[in-house]
Write a protein that holds these residues in place. Sequence first.
Motif, PDB file in Angstrom:
ATOM      1  N   VAL A  52       4.277   9.622 -29.451  1.00 57.48           N
ATOM      2  CA  VAL A  52       4.953  10.042 -28.071  1.00 57.48           C
ATOM      3  C   VAL A  52       4.786   8.894 -27.102  1.00 57.48           C
ATOM      4  O   VAL A  52       5.943   8.277 -26.491  1.00 57.48           O
ATOM      5  N   ALA A  53       3.575   8.426 -27.105  1.00 56.77           N
ATOM      6  CA  ALA A  53       3.174   7.402 -26.082  1.00 56.77           C
ATOM      7  C   ALA A  53       4.033   6.226 -26.484  1.00 56.77           C
ATOM      8  O   ALA A  53       4.554   5.442 -25.527  1.00 56.77           O
ATOM      9  N   LEU A  54       3.821   5.896 -27.785  1.00 60.04           N
ATOM     10  CA  LEU A  54       4.553   4.641 -28.237  1.00 60.04           C
ATOM     11  C   LEU A  54       6.231   4.537 -27.983  1.00 60.04           C
ATOM     12  O   LEU A  54       6.996   3.664 -27.435  1.00 60.04           O
ATOM     13  N   GLY A 101      10.553   2.800 -24.915  1.00 57.69           N
ATOM     14  CA  GLY A 101      11.879   3.060 -23.791  1.00 57.69           C
ATOM     15  C   GLY A 101      11.590   2.435 -22.401  1.00 57.69           C
ATOM     16  O   GLY A 101      12.463   1.931 -21.827  1.00 57.69           O
ATOM     17  N   TYR A 102      10.404   2.402 -21.932  1.00 51.20           N
ATOM     18  CA  TYR A 102      10.126   1.856 -20.617  1.00 51.20           C
ATOM     19  C   TYR A 102      10.343   0.406 -20.782  1.00 51.20           C
ATOM     20  O   TYR A 102      10.682  -0.215 -19.751  1.00 51.20           O
ATOM     21  N   LEU A 103       9.809  -0.329 -21.525  1.00 53.24           N
ATOM     22  CA  LEU A 103       9.902  -1.818 -21.819  1.00 53.24           C
ATOM     23  C   LEU A 103      11.300  -1.964 -22.213  1.00 53.24           C
ATOM     24  O   LEU A 103      11.611  -3.436 -22.559  1.00 53.24           O
ATOM     25  N   GLU A 104      12.082  -0.972 -22.746  1.00 54.33           N
ATOM     26  CA  GLU A 104      13.577  -1.461 -23.247  1.00 54.33           C
ATOM     27  C   GLU A 104      13.549  -2.295 -24.330  1.00 54.33           C
ATOM     28  O   GLU A 104      14.211  -3.208 -24.607  1.00 54.33           O
ATOM     29  N   MET A 105      12.608  -1.649 -25.384  1.00 54.36           N
ATOM     30  CA  MET A 105      12.567  -2.352 -26.825  1.00 54.36           C
ATOM     31  C   MET A 105      13.416  -1.812 -27.609  1.00 54.36           C
ATOM     32  O   MET A 105      13.291  -1.224 -28.563  1.00 54.36           O
ATOM     33  N   THR A 106      14.638  -2.365 -27.486  1.00 56.24           N
ATOM     34  CA  THR A 106      15.820  -1.798 -28.259  1.00 56.24           C
ATOM     35  C   THR A 106      16.358  -2.753 -29.387  1.00 56.24           C
ATOM     36  O   THR A 106      15.950  -3.910 -29.276  1.00 56.24           O
ATOM     37  N   GLY A 148      -0.553   4.460 -20.363  1.00 53.78           N
ATOM     38  CA  GLY A 148      -1.615   3.824 -19.824  1.00 53.78           C
ATOM     39  C   GLY A 148      -1.928   2.508 -20.674  1.00 53.78           C
ATOM     40  O   GLY A 148      -1.201   1.889 -21.516  1.00 53.78           O
ATOM     41  N   PRO A 149      -3.051   1.990 -20.113  1.00 52.26           N
ATOM     42  CA  PRO A 149      -3.440   0.559 -20.911  1.00 52.26           C
ATOM     43  C   PRO A 149      -3.675   0.540 -22.495  1.00 52.26           C
ATOM     44  O   PRO A 149      -3.201  -0.265 -23.096  1.00 52.26           O
ATOM     45  N   THR A 150      -3.922   1.778 -23.143  1.00 53.22           N
ATOM     46  CA  THR A 150      -4.290   1.882 -24.438  1.00 53.22           C
ATOM     47  C   THR A 150      -2.828   1.852 -25.168  1.00 53.22           C
ATOM     48  O   THR A 150      -2.704   1.113 -26.012  1.00 53.22           O
ATOM     49  N   THR A 151      -1.810   2.431 -24.514  1.00 61.67           N
ATOM     50  CA  THR A 151      -0.517   2.347 -25.140  1.00 61.67           C
ATOM     51  C   THR A 151       0.257   0.918 -24.790  1.00 61.67           C
ATOM     52  O   THR A 151       0.963   0.475 -25.884  1.00 61.67           O
ATOM     53  N   PHE A 152       0.092   0.321 -24.021  1.00 60.48           N
ATOM     54  CA  PHE A 152       0.548  -0.827 -23.605  1.00 60.48           C
ATOM     55  C   PHE A 152       0.122  -1.858 -24.689  1.00 60.48           C
ATOM     56  O   PHE A 152       0.585  -2.829 -25.150  1.00 60.48           O
ATOM     57  N   GLU A 153      -1.493  -2.018 -24.861  1.00 65.03           N
ATOM     58  CA  GLU A 153      -1.940  -2.725 -25.842  1.00 65.03           C
ATOM     59  C   GLU A 153      -1.378  -2.487 -27.173  1.00 65.03           C
ATOM     60  O   GLU A 153      -0.993  -3.599 -27.799  1.00 65.03           O
ATOM     61  N   LEU A 154      -1.030  -1.440 -27.726  1.00 66.36           N
ATOM     62  CA  LEU A 154      -0.245  -1.170 -28.922  1.00 66.36           C
ATOM     63  C   LEU A 154       0.897  -2.082 -28.934  1.00 66.36           C
ATOM     64  O   LEU A 154       1.434  -2.257 -29.923  1.00 66.36           O
ATOM     65  N   ALA A 155       1.774  -1.658 -27.811  1.00 65.34           N
ATOM     66  CA  ALA A 155       3.302  -2.282 -27.660  1.00 65.34           C
ATOM     67  C   ALA A 155       3.149  -3.740 -27.894  1.00 65.34           C
ATOM     68  O   ALA A 155       4.028  -4.481 -28.346  1.00 65.34           O
ATOM     69  N   MET A 156       2.154  -4.306 -27.241  1.00 69.35           N
ATOM     70  CA  MET A 156       1.821  -5.745 -27.033  1.00 69.35           C
ATOM     71  C   MET A 156       1.664  -6.200 -28.765  1.00 69.35           C
ATOM     72  O   MET A 156       1.990  -7.244 -29.042  1.00 69.35           O
ATOM     73  N   LYS A 157       0.653  -5.694 -29.225  1.00 67.27           N
ATOM     74  CA  LYS A 157       0.388  -5.752 -30.778  1.00 67.27           C
ATOM     75  C   LYS A 157       1.790  -5.786 -31.531  1.00 67.27           C
ATOM     76  O   LYS A 157       1.801  -6.720 -32.323  1.00 67.27           O
TER      77      LYS A 157
END
Length: 610
Positions: free
Chosen positions: A103-105, A110-115, A79-88
């Motif tokens: 786990v959420a991160l 993987g969802y955002l393909e941050m490889t 959800g939004p909480t994990t998305f905020e951490l990914a954007m940070k």
Amino acid sequence: MGMPEIPQTTPAPPTFSNPFTTRIFSDVAGDITIVVDGEPFLLHKFPLVARCGKIRKMVAEMKESLILSHTELPDFPGGPTTFELAMKFCYGINFEITISNVVALRCAAGYLEMTEDFKEENLISRAETYLEQVAFRSLDKSVEVLCSCETLHPQDIAETARIPERCVEAIAVNACREQLVLGLSRLNRGCESAELRRGDSPEWWIQDLSALRIDYYARVVSAMARTGLRSESIITSLMHYAQESLKGIRNCQERTKLDSGTIENEQRNVVEAIVSLFPIDKVPLSFLFGMLRVGVTIEVAISCRLELERRIAQQLEAVSLDDLLIPVVRDGDSIYDVDTVHRILVCFLKRIEDEEYDEDDCCYESGTENLVGPTCHGSLLKVGRIIDAYLAEIAPDPCLSLHKFTALIGILPDYARVMDDGLYRAIDMFLKGHPSLTEQECKSLCKFIDTQKLSQEACNHAAQNDRLPVQMVVRVLYSEQLRLKNVMSGESGEGLLLSSQKLSSGIPSGAVSPRDTYASLRRENRELKLEISRVRVRLSELEKEQLLMKQGMMDKSGHGGTLLTSLSKGIGRMSIFGGGPTEEKRRKANRKSRSWLESKTGRSRTESMY
């Protein structure tokens, strides 16, 4: 070409806890809005496309004419909480990766393909490093990570990253390591230490596993069994998990309070899964019967009930009467579940038959004979006593049908009972609780009683029992007359002698295979041992009478004539151990038998003492 109309709305400020976009790019306004679960985030394309392959593809597909892009990420993990951490992470702002958010991160990355294809030490690599170096090296942290997979939506994305699979393997390996450390500490430890107190109990982690969902828990237990964890620890874990998960579903009253059957379905899944996880080793009978009672209440699958019944039958000789008293859930039926006990007995007898066949094969191939008798015969005698007590307990139930009662009696072979006193007591109580039985039904029920296997006390009671058919009373009186005649004439060992002759005359026939001949000799040997057991019972009765006779002689020691009379009677009754009786003793015995029979038939019958 004209520019498309842009809605005249002021962009919302970024929803982060700190306005870091203004601080880093103070002269650059946000140029992309991403919506996660209805919550918009005003961001910048440049830091996102540098690390996120998915957003890079989305930006490439946008039209260049759009000044402010707007997109939505459906089903974003965490959800939004994990998305905020990914954007940070994309903006280079430090934050802490913990057990609760790793786990959420990892799934969000993987969802955002941050490889690594887009940036070295990207978010996937950072999350994987934390999992391998921190989470998976500890049993309790692995359990916590696995619990986090349960609450993550959508759940299949965690399976795609193989997080549950690796958690399960880590838990199993760490549990085996704890078991090994505990064993070594018990060998090397000289005194108690604070460091070992936690590991002093080999199942300290069982409470942690109870927090898992049943599907994850089943995977963990299966992995533990594969890695070599002790069966005792697995059984203890199964018992604790069942105790925690099956609360509130123990009886029919609580079952009616369930909302739309949802909880009942969950309980059914728990029972069926736990039964499927049983190790090969023996499971405690109390736990098996508890699971069986719950299974009957919530109507688990037939295969699950049959497996529980089969496991109970494997150690039926160790059950207690209370274990067999399984209540019936359906209204209008008998109080106790007789059909389940009947099926358990069928499984038990099949087990006994297989064990006897295996012993016959072993003795036949080795050329030896086990005249002492197999252990399965002792188990059969124990079960016979337990079933007689069970029959006596369920007999007064007015809803119990004659067919079920007789089926439960007839399933046991004759050699399962040394004495029929318990069976007689059960049948007497059934007759008392079912006064509407016809004469023919009473006769068919009493045919199961072998009057030769009744004790003196049971025969005395049966001779005066007005609930028994006349034919049954006559059989009892006739058996008593023969018994008294044998005692007075010293021929009580006749049955034993006949059995011995029968055993010694077992000459193999040309039409019978040696294996069948050996099996026949085994059966005859078993009958011989039963006859010996019955003779021992008779001997104990005579010893009791001898003690009473001695007490009477002591009380009347002042009367010489009376003492001599009692002594002569006692010697006459104990002539089984002396020489052959004279013709005068036989005449006295016949006269005494006739007078005793007349007094028995003329005496008024009393109520049952049982």
